[in-house]
Enzyme design. Sequence first.
Site, PDB file in Angstrom:
ATOM      1  N   ASP A 157       0.803  -1.229   0.000  1.00 54.18           N
ATOM      2  CA  ASP A 157       0.000   0.000   0.000  1.00 54.18           C
ATOM      3  C   ASP A 157       0.837   1.281   0.000  1.00 54.18           C
ATOM      4  O   ASP A 157       0.372   2.333   0.414  1.00 54.18           O
ATOM      5  CB  ASP A 157      -0.974   0.001   1.192  1.00 54.18           C
ATOM      6  CG  ASP A 157      -0.290   0.290   2.506  1.00 54.18           C
ATOM      7  OD1 ASP A 157       0.923   0.031   2.605  1.00 54.18           O
ATOM      8  OD2 ASP A 157      -0.960   0.765   3.435  1.00 54.18           O
ATOM      9  N   GLU A 158       2.067   1.195  -0.458  1.00 55.61           N
ATOM     10  CA  GLU A 158       2.920   2.386  -0.477  1.00 55.61           C
ATOM     11  C   GLU A 158       3.832   2.381  -1.691  1.00 55.61           C
ATOM     12  O   GLU A 158       4.333   1.327  -2.074  1.00 55.61           O
ATOM     13  CB  GLU A 158       3.856   2.395   0.739  1.00 55.61           C
ATOM     14  CG  GLU A 158       3.277   3.033   1.960  1.00 55.61           C
ATOM     15  CD  GLU A 158       4.345   3.248   3.021  1.00 55.61           C
ATOM     16  OE1 GLU A 158       4.027   3.823   4.046  1.00 55.61           O
ATOM     17  OE2 GLU A 158       5.491   2.820   2.813  1.00 55.61           O
TER      18      GLU A 158
END
Length: 393
Positions: free
Chosen positions: A95-96
């Site tokens: 998620d990054e």
Amino acid sequence: MDAFFASVEQARRPELRGLPVIVGGERGGRGVVSACSYEARVFGIHSAMPIFQAERLCPQGAFLPVDMKAYLDVHHGVVELLGRYTDLVEVASVDEAYLDVTGSRRLFGPPRAIALRIQQQVYDAHGVTCSIGLGPTKLLAKLAAGLNKPAGVGELTDADVHGRLRDLPVGEVCGIGPVTQERLAALGLTTVGMLQDVPFPLLAAAFGRGAHGLRQLSLGRSFSPVRSERPLPKSVGREITFDDDVNDLELLRGALLSLTDSAVAELRGKGLAARTVALKVRFNTFHTVGRRRTLARPVSATRPIPEAAADLLDELGIGARWVRLVGVSVSNLTHNAFQLTLDEGWREVALGEAVDKVRAKYGFRSLKLAGGALTDRRLAHPSPGLAFQPPDA
DNA sequence: TCTGGGGTCCTGTGGCTC
DNA sequence: TCTGGAGCCACAGGACCC
């Protein structure tokens, strides 16, 4: 991404929107919270909190299991979208990601405009929000994103390092965890500004070689550029926490076999071979020990790695102790060159290929090593490593 | 009433070789 | 022939991240 797993669940199940959503281990089990919605955070729930605690804080919450496939689908969609703005996309986790947009400005405008467009497009395509930080280094960009969650766009400049940043608690900085935070607090250092100002000899006396790194963190300095190429993984592992503590050696051997089988399948699937095999055992006292062994040459066949893992377990000697977790990982990875497989012997190679073919057609669990299969039947839940495999045919 | 699973990186220690 | 240091590697453990 904001509250990523929980946001994906809310996006695909509208009835969950506006409700406390907790994604993680099974209710009543030994798991922890992987992610929770902002509505759940109001109750004091946060990532890594044991599920039983989350249940106590918010019994009316929606508790959901981790559906990694669904999150990976969104992940891949977002990464594809980011790639439209620059070739320099470093995927940092599920998620990054970091983007170097230095060369994209003539085409897409200033960084803030790019950030706003990305946010809108991510929401339109996937129904989830993200927070974006702008900065001259990855460290400052990440910090800026964190300060503007959820759904914000923020910027930290070099000037902010000696301004806004100074009042932040040291724990906000990526790389300063609870232990370091505690050690800094013992020196009276609780804010980034204090860490910037403390005389270096004092810091060095307390942290030795780590002092330099801490100072750099406090100044927002990270020298690693955005790298788009994905390096070879360093290790592949599987571990399981039992529903109930175990002191049956046969059961442990079987569990280990099952875990190793899954890890080796991933290893082969990636075209890799491993030289080092590591065993991890956590006792019911929470004391964790590891043992590892480096083999004469890299291997990827079905047999040698489980054998090494079993040997390590025997050498460790469980005795009368109760075990809550057992895990295995392989490291020292190389590409599985033809020569290496020759060294392993054609029978091993043929066996591995046959196993992979059957599993590709009928599902991972269609074929199991006997010891592992027996163990899975005796355990309330099969090893979690298998849960990430494609669904069975 | 207990504390996940997937990783990366770093450090101290000890053995070995030159 | 012995010894100490440097360099390398393997190993164990721990901090940290998502």
